[in-house]
Motif scaffolding. Structure first.
Motif, PDB file in Angstrom:
ATOM      1  N   GLY A  87     -11.815   4.828   3.392  1.00  0.00           N
ATOM      2  CA  GLY A  87     -11.426   3.428   3.396  1.00  0.00           C
ATOM      3  C   GLY A  87     -12.565   2.639   2.762  1.00  0.00           C
ATOM      4  O   GLY A  87     -13.705   3.124   2.687  1.00  0.00           O
ATOM      5  N   ARG A  88     -12.301   1.425   2.320  1.00  0.00           N
ATOM      6  CA  ARG A  88     -13.320   0.644   1.610  1.00  0.00           C
ATOM      7  C   ARG A  88     -14.585   0.441   2.444  1.00  0.00           C
ATOM      8  O   ARG A  88     -15.704   0.616   1.947  1.00  0.00           O
ATOM      9  N   SER A 110     -14.560   4.032 -12.623  1.00  0.00           N
ATOM     10  CA  SER A 110     -13.623   3.023 -12.136  1.00  0.00           C
ATOM     11  C   SER A 110     -12.230   3.371 -12.629  1.00  0.00           C
ATOM     12  O   SER A 110     -12.061   4.057 -13.642  1.00  0.00           O
ATOM     13  N   ASN A 111     -11.246   2.907 -11.873  1.00  0.00           N
ATOM     14  CA  ASN A 111      -9.840   3.145 -12.202  1.00  0.00           C
ATOM     15  C   ASN A 111      -9.572   4.628 -12.442  1.00  0.00           C
ATOM     16  O   ASN A 111      -8.986   5.021 -13.448  1.00  0.00           O
ATOM     17  N   ALA A 119      -7.979   4.803  -7.998  1.00  0.00           N
ATOM     18  CA  ALA A 119      -9.076   4.311  -7.149  1.00  0.00           C
ATOM     19  C   ALA A 119      -9.919   3.369  -7.994  1.00  0.00           C
ATOM     20  O   ALA A 119     -10.323   3.722  -9.103  1.00  0.00           O
ATOM     21  N   PRO A 120     -10.198   2.172  -7.474  1.00  0.00           N
ATOM     22  CA  PRO A 120     -10.957   1.213  -8.284  1.00  0.00           C
ATOM     23  C   PRO A 120     -12.392   1.642  -8.572  1.00  0.00           C
ATOM     24  O   PRO A 120     -12.915   1.366  -9.645  1.00  0.00           O
ATOM     25  N   ASP A 121     -13.026   2.334  -7.631  1.00  0.00           N
ATOM     26  CA  ASP A 121     -14.416   2.756  -7.811  1.00  0.00           C
ATOM     27  C   ASP A 121     -14.598   4.168  -7.266  1.00  0.00           C
ATOM     28  O   ASP A 121     -14.044   4.517  -6.217  1.00  0.00           O
ATOM     29  N   TYR A 137     -12.384   5.198  -2.847  1.00  0.00           N
ATOM     30  CA  TYR A 137     -11.515   4.490  -1.915  1.00  0.00           C
ATOM     31  C   TYR A 137     -10.302   4.011  -2.693  1.00  0.00           C
ATOM     32  O   TYR A 137     -10.335   3.905  -3.918  1.00  0.00           O
ATOM     33  N   TYR A 138      -9.230   3.806  -1.986  1.00  0.00           N
ATOM     34  CA  TYR A 138      -7.998   3.251  -2.566  1.00  0.00           C
ATOM     35  C   TYR A 138      -7.757   1.887  -1.950  1.00  0.00           C
ATOM     36  O   TYR A 138      -8.070   1.669  -0.790  1.00  0.00           O
ATOM     37  N   GLU A 139      -7.171   1.007  -2.714  1.00  0.00           N
ATOM     38  CA  GLU A 139      -6.828  -0.312  -2.160  1.00  0.00           C
ATOM     39  C   GLU A 139      -5.412  -0.309  -1.654  1.00  0.00           C
ATOM     40  O   GLU A 139      -4.604   0.495  -2.013  1.00  0.00           O
TER      41      GLU A 139
END
Length: 139
Positions: A87-88, A110-111, A119-121, A137-139
């Motif tokens: 989790g973030r 990223s992405n 995943a953004p990062d 992490y996933y948003e």
């Protein structure tokens, strides 16, 4: 079909040192850790999820693993990396623990596409035996 990853095996030079790294730095709870410390289990593991663990196997067990699988030369092969999704808030806490323990983040992205989408990062870092771990992490 309901298939899940049960476990992965990481070759380690010092099982207790590796267990400490995975517990204290990455934050994964030990499995059979006390039994291993007491000499009642041949190796410790750490829990990734309710379904998945990482076994911390001694490098010198490779020949016994070959015998067990029946596939000669199959033990000890390196894997490029494995990925842990957090989790973030836990991802941020992991980055702080890595810094506090002097573990270098060796790569970022990223992405990045993974099992649950984009995943953004992401970050990459080695464990104490050079096994590469990706965290995301996933948003």
């Amino acid at each position: 079909m309901d298939v899940r990853l049960d476990h992965l095996v990481c070759w380690v030079s010092d099982q207790l040192r590796a267990l400490d790294f995975y517990e204290q730095v990455i934050g994964l709870p030990g499995v059979r850790a006390e039994e291993f410390r007491d000499g009642k289990a041949p190796f410790p593991s750490v829990r990734v999820s309710g379904d998945t663990i990482i076994d911390l196997m001694p490098e010198n067990a490779a020949n016994r693993v070959d015998e067990g699988t029946g596939v000669s030369g199959s033990a000890g092969h390196p894997v490029n990396h494995f990925c842990l999704a957090f989790g973030r808030a836990d991802f941020d806490a992991l980055e702080a623990r890595l810094a506090r323990h002097g573990v270098e983040v060796t790569g970022t992205g990223s992405n990045s596409f993974g099992a649950r989408g984009i995943a953004p990062d992401v970050i990459y870092f080695p464990d104490l035996d050079g096994n590469v771990i990706e965290a995301r992490y996933y948003e």
